[in-house]
Design a protein around this motif. Sequence first.
Motif, PDB file in Angstrom:
ATOM      1  N   PRO A 226       0.846  -1.193   0.000  1.00 41.72           N
ATOM      2  CA  PRO A 226       0.000   0.000   0.000  1.00 41.72           C
ATOM      3  C   PRO A 226       0.891   1.256   0.000  1.00 41.72           C
ATOM      4  O   PRO A 226       2.048   1.216   0.458  1.00 41.72           O
ATOM      5  N   LEU A 227       0.358   2.357  -0.489  1.00 42.41           N
ATOM      6  CA  LEU A 227       1.174   3.564  -0.686  1.00 42.41           C
ATOM      7  C   LEU A 227       1.948   3.987   0.561  1.00 42.41           C
ATOM      8  O   LEU A 227       3.163   4.249   0.460  1.00 42.41           O
ATOM      9  N   PRO A 228       1.347   4.083   1.758  1.00 39.99           N
ATOM     10  CA  PRO A 228       2.137   4.527   2.918  1.00 39.99           C
ATOM     11  C   PRO A 228       3.326   3.604   3.204  1.00 39.99           C
ATOM     12  O   PRO A 228       4.432   4.083   3.486  1.00 39.99           O
ATOM     13  N   GLU A 229       3.098   2.284   3.121  1.00 40.97           N
ATOM     14  CA  GLU A 229       4.189   1.342   3.376  1.00 40.97           C
ATOM     15  C   GLU A 229       5.200   1.350   2.236  1.00 40.97           C
ATOM     16  O   GLU A 229       6.405   1.207   2.455  1.00 40.97           O
ATOM     17  N   LEU A 230       4.709   1.529   1.009  1.00 44.88           N
ATOM     18  CA  LEU A 230       5.603   1.594  -0.136  1.00 44.88           C
ATOM     19  C   LEU A 230       6.572   2.769   0.007  1.00 44.88           C
ATOM     20  O   LEU A 230       7.770   2.637  -0.254  1.00 44.88           O
ATOM     21  N   LEU A 231       6.060   3.909   0.445  1.00 48.18           N
ATOM     22  CA  LEU A 231       6.923   5.088   0.626  1.00 48.18           C
ATOM     23  C   LEU A 231       8.012   4.806   1.651  1.00 48.18           C
ATOM     24  O   LEU A 231       9.170   5.189   1.476  1.00 48.18           O
ATOM     25  N   GLU A 232       7.645   4.139   2.727  1.00 48.72           N
ATOM     26  CA  GLU A 232       8.615   3.844   3.780  1.00 48.72           C
ATOM     27  C   GLU A 232       9.687   2.863   3.302  1.00 48.72           C
ATOM     28  O   GLU A 232      10.808   2.858   3.815  1.00 48.72           O
ATOM     29  N   ALA A 233       9.373   2.056   2.321  1.00 51.25           N
ATOM     30  CA  ALA A 233      10.283   0.986   1.892  1.00 51.25           C
ATOM     31  C   ALA A 233      11.295   1.427   0.845  1.00 51.25           C
ATOM     32  O   ALA A 233      12.171   0.644   0.465  1.00 51.25           O
ATOM     33  N   GLN A 234      11.201   2.676   0.366  1.00 54.58           N
ATOM     34  CA  GLN A 234      12.086   3.098  -0.713  1.00 54.58           C
ATOM     35  C   GLN A 234      13.464   3.515  -0.193  1.00 54.58           C
ATOM     36  O   GLN A 234      13.665   3.754   0.998  1.00 54.58           O
ATOM     37  N   HIS A 235      14.404   3.612  -1.118  1.00 57.39           N
ATOM     38  CA  HIS A 235      15.754   4.074  -0.784  1.00 57.39           C
ATOM     39  C   HIS A 235      15.828   5.594  -0.709  1.00 57.39           C
ATOM     40  O   HIS A 235      16.910   6.150  -0.502  1.00 57.39           O
ATOM     41  N   TYR A 236      14.706   6.236  -0.885  1.00 57.20           N
ATOM     42  CA  TYR A 236      14.645   7.697  -0.843  1.00 57.20           C
ATOM     43  C   TYR A 236      13.429   8.113  -0.033  1.00 57.20           C
ATOM     44  O   TYR A 236      12.509   7.315   0.230  1.00 57.20           O
ATOM     45  N   ARG A 237      13.411   9.369   0.370  1.00 57.87           N
ATOM     46  CA  ARG A 237      12.301   9.927   1.148  1.00 57.87           C
ATOM     47  C   ARG A 237      11.860  11.210   0.477  1.00 57.87           C
ATOM     48  O   ARG A 237      12.650  12.159   0.347  1.00 57.87           O
ATOM     49  N   LEU A 238      10.635  11.257   0.019  1.00 62.18           N
ATOM     50  CA  LEU A 238      10.091  12.471  -0.575  1.00 62.18           C
ATOM     51  C   LEU A 238       9.734  13.447   0.538  1.00 62.18           C
ATOM     52  O   LEU A 238       9.018  13.100   1.486  1.00 62.18           O
ATOM     53  N   ALA A 239      10.238  14.676   0.430  1.00 58.39           N
ATOM     54  CA  ALA A 239      10.079  15.650   1.504  1.00 58.39           C
ATOM     55  C   ALA A 239       9.591  16.982   0.945  1.00 58.39           C
ATOM     56  O   ALA A 239       9.640  17.228  -0.271  1.00 58.39           O
ATOM     57  N   HIS A 240       9.132  17.844   1.843  1.00 56.82           N
ATOM     58  CA  HIS A 240       8.683  19.173   1.456  1.00 56.82           C
ATOM     59  C   HIS A 240       9.837  19.932   0.812  1.00 56.82           C
ATOM     60  O   HIS A 240      10.996  19.787   1.202  1.00 56.82           O
ATOM     61  N   TRP A 241       9.512  20.769  -0.151  1.00 60.92           N
ATOM     62  CA  TRP A 241      10.552  21.428  -0.946  1.00 60.92           C
ATOM     63  C   TRP A 241      11.443  22.342  -0.122  1.00 60.92           C
ATOM     64  O   TRP A 241      12.561  22.678  -0.539  1.00 60.92           O
ATOM     65  N   ARG A 242      11.014  22.756   1.071  1.00 62.03           N
ATOM     66  CA  ARG A 242      11.846  23.628   1.901  1.00 62.03           C
ATOM     67  C   ARG A 242      12.892  22.849   2.708  1.00 62.03           C
ATOM     68  O   ARG A 242      13.797  23.454   3.288  1.00 62.03           O
ATOM     69  N   GLU A 243      12.789  21.521   2.763  1.00 59.77           N
ATOM     70  CA  GLU A 243      13.755  20.742   3.537  1.00 59.77           C
ATOM     71  C   GLU A 243      15.108  20.684   2.831  1.00 59.77           C
ATOM     72  O   GLU A 243      15.203  20.853   1.615  1.00 59.77           O
ATOM     73  N   SER A 244      16.148  20.409   3.626  1.00 62.90           N
ATOM     74  CA  SER A 244      17.480  20.211   3.052  1.00 62.90           C
ATOM     75  C   SER A 244      17.541  18.850   2.374  1.00 62.90           C
ATOM     76  O   SER A 244      16.992  17.875   2.885  1.00 62.90           O
ATOM     77  N   PRO A 245      18.219  18.763   1.248  1.00 62.45           N
ATOM     78  CA  PRO A 245      18.305  17.473   0.548  1.00 62.45           C
ATOM     79  C   PRO A 245      19.290  16.532   1.225  1.00 62.45           C
ATOM     80  O   PRO A 245      20.167  16.962   1.980  1.00 62.45           O
ATOM     81  N   GLY A 246      19.157  15.248   0.914  1.00 57.15           N
ATOM     82  CA  GLY A 246      20.062  14.246   1.469  1.00 57.15           C
ATOM     83  C   GLY A 246      21.241  13.991   0.568  1.00 57.15           C
ATOM     84  O   GLY A 246      21.681  12.835   0.433  1.00 57.15           O
ATOM     85  N   TYR A 247      21.763  15.035  -0.048  1.00 62.24           N
ATOM     86  CA  TYR A 247      22.907  14.903  -0.939  1.00 62.24           C
ATOM     87  C   TYR A 247      23.600  16.259  -1.066  1.00 62.24           C
ATOM     88  O   TYR A 247      23.007  17.308  -0.810  1.00 62.24           O
TER      89      TYR A 247
END
Length: 736
Positions: free
Chosen positions: A161-182
Amino acid sequence: MTSTYRVQLTPDFGFAQAASLVGYLRELGVGRLYLSPILQACPDSQHGYDVTDHGRVREEFGGEEGLRALAAEGMPLVSDIVPNHMTVPVPESDNAQLWAALRDGPGSPASRWFDFQWPVTLPLLGDDADEALRVDDGVDGRVLRYHDHAFPIRPGTEHLPLPELLEAQHYRLAHWRESPGYRRFFDVSSLMGLRVEDPEVFEATHAVTFRLIEEGLIHGLRVDHPDGLADPRGYLRWLRPHVPGPLWVEKILIDGERLPEDWPCDGTTGYDALNMVTRLFVDPAGRDALIETFGRHTGVRDDYETVRHDAKKHVLDLFFTGEVDRLTDDLGDPALREAVVELLAAMPVYRAYVNPGEQPSAASEATIQEAAALAATRTDPAAVAKVADLVLYGPPEAVTRFQQTCGPVMAKGVEDTALYRWYPLACLNEVGGEPDRFGVSAAEFHEFCAGLPPRTMTTLSTHDTKRSEDVRARLAVLSEMPEEWAMAVDSWAAAVSFDPKLDYLAWQSLMAAWPISLDRFTGYLLKAAREAKTAISWLNPDPAYEDGIRDFARRAMDACGYSVAAFTEVVDRYARVNSLGQKAVQLLMPGIPDVYQGNEITDFSLVDPDNRRPVDFERRRRLLAEPDDSWDGQKIRVTAAALGLRRRLDPEAPYAPVEAGEHAVAFSRGVPGQGTAAVVVATRLPVGLERKGGWGSETITLPPGRWRDLLTGAEHTGEVRMADLLSAYPVAILEG
């Protein structure tokens, strides 16, 4: 190698259009054609620094076939390359390496390309994320989508399901104001840092470029932003064996700083020369009056160093919290965070060049300690001393990350903030410039030239300058007439006002870029206000304030346009002298001169994208064929004469000052009787010269031999009256 001519390739101006210029450029005297990045970038990119595929020559320019046709025109090509970053395109599937890394995670070969923190934070979500996120079929099977964005789904998680799928990825989609993980390019989250210190990444990202060099299609390189790399010196040591031709680095040197001696390259792209030449035509006597007028109009009474520190602290808080957090983690002590911030804010240059595992050079150590001494006045001295020691001798990750963070803080805090807040004389507010250093003497200029590498690049305008060379030539005149300027700007400000912290920059810009369309003027002011960050920023817009800017721009031009035009007409009597003088000096001083597209005649452009507008090359062709006595005609004649002389002059021809008095600068290149030699004489501080009654009986003694003026055809020898030498032009270009 005698000179270069830089063109900005776009989807509307590709290899075929560049090829059509070769005949004209050859007549102008150009030695090499210098291209903006040529590898595949986002299809609609106007600059090419957003590379998506290092394995292809850009299709929108005509692809490799078009490049081969351009090379066949016979003018050697120099290419700009972008080793520091790739773009995060939309859709993300357009970057195959990024797609593979996000899909397969830290074990993927593609993950070696990027400086990631896993799971990778991708800041791009708006406030509608819950409604817009969806999973559907797409690129390479099931895909996670958000508006036009597309992300790979980790194999084996498609059924969740979408919520669990998001948690399982190698990336995290975040609000555009957050600092990136790179690591990224400055504060641009859509430009993701590359790890070219990895040999496999280096080879993969340079294979096409090296093949083009081996096949003789490309004859030299300009390296974009080397300070972003983990090890600039090491990178250049890998690069140099593949580049038998010229190799230049876009390295920003701050006043008095020199390129590291152990970098195997020919020099910088010329901002150091640009700033020195600009100062040569600025009168230091105008400093106090201009600062007073600036303070009176803006309310800014702080000195530049205070404004600079505050601006760097501002961007550290606004843009770089993630970078500071990562650096503090690398140092291993959260209590050191404030000391890290103050040390970054105090750094006087873009980078100190400390490499893990090596004893820092004396210069590198002195730079860090200088910054630490200043930072210690602003926070806990013991914490600062500890941080300074760690970034010199501590964990490798911390040493490297500090070096890679200094440049972005400097660029965003100084170039893109402080220079829009403190601007008593805006021609000094250039990339790598020091706006509180009003002018240099001819002796200081000669000393600078004596230390230049013989094949470093020199320039007056680039695609990244804050304002073009002729805008700066006009502004330099204000240093000689500060009282007249104060009266003019007082009258304009009394008629039209908006925001004191922006208005005074607006009046300088309106005068110096005149005539300018309302759209161009408004666009510049909107960008200037966003960069200054005193009322709005790119992250924090304010529609009401922006409407106020648009209204101010319209009223300023309607109410004061006639007066601004009249003032500019007076300024131009002297600005023409500055314009021709700085052109002659730059084209014949030590180094390899570059001409930015179109600047062989007058160009009154402001910061990008204004300085990347299409160029009317047909007009320039006509003027080159039949130059008139207009400013444009004189400038193209000076340019062609100087570039033609450069073709005959040894690039390493000796440089020697020629005594020329207060209102001129003169130097010789080469040795008379031993091949081609040259003498340049350029008028400076023309307002003061006029006020003292002109040249009078002043003379200049030329080096031994007979000298022919390439602009007038006159011949001179020995002691010559300045009034005779400079009767037709404010400059003389002599060949002997």
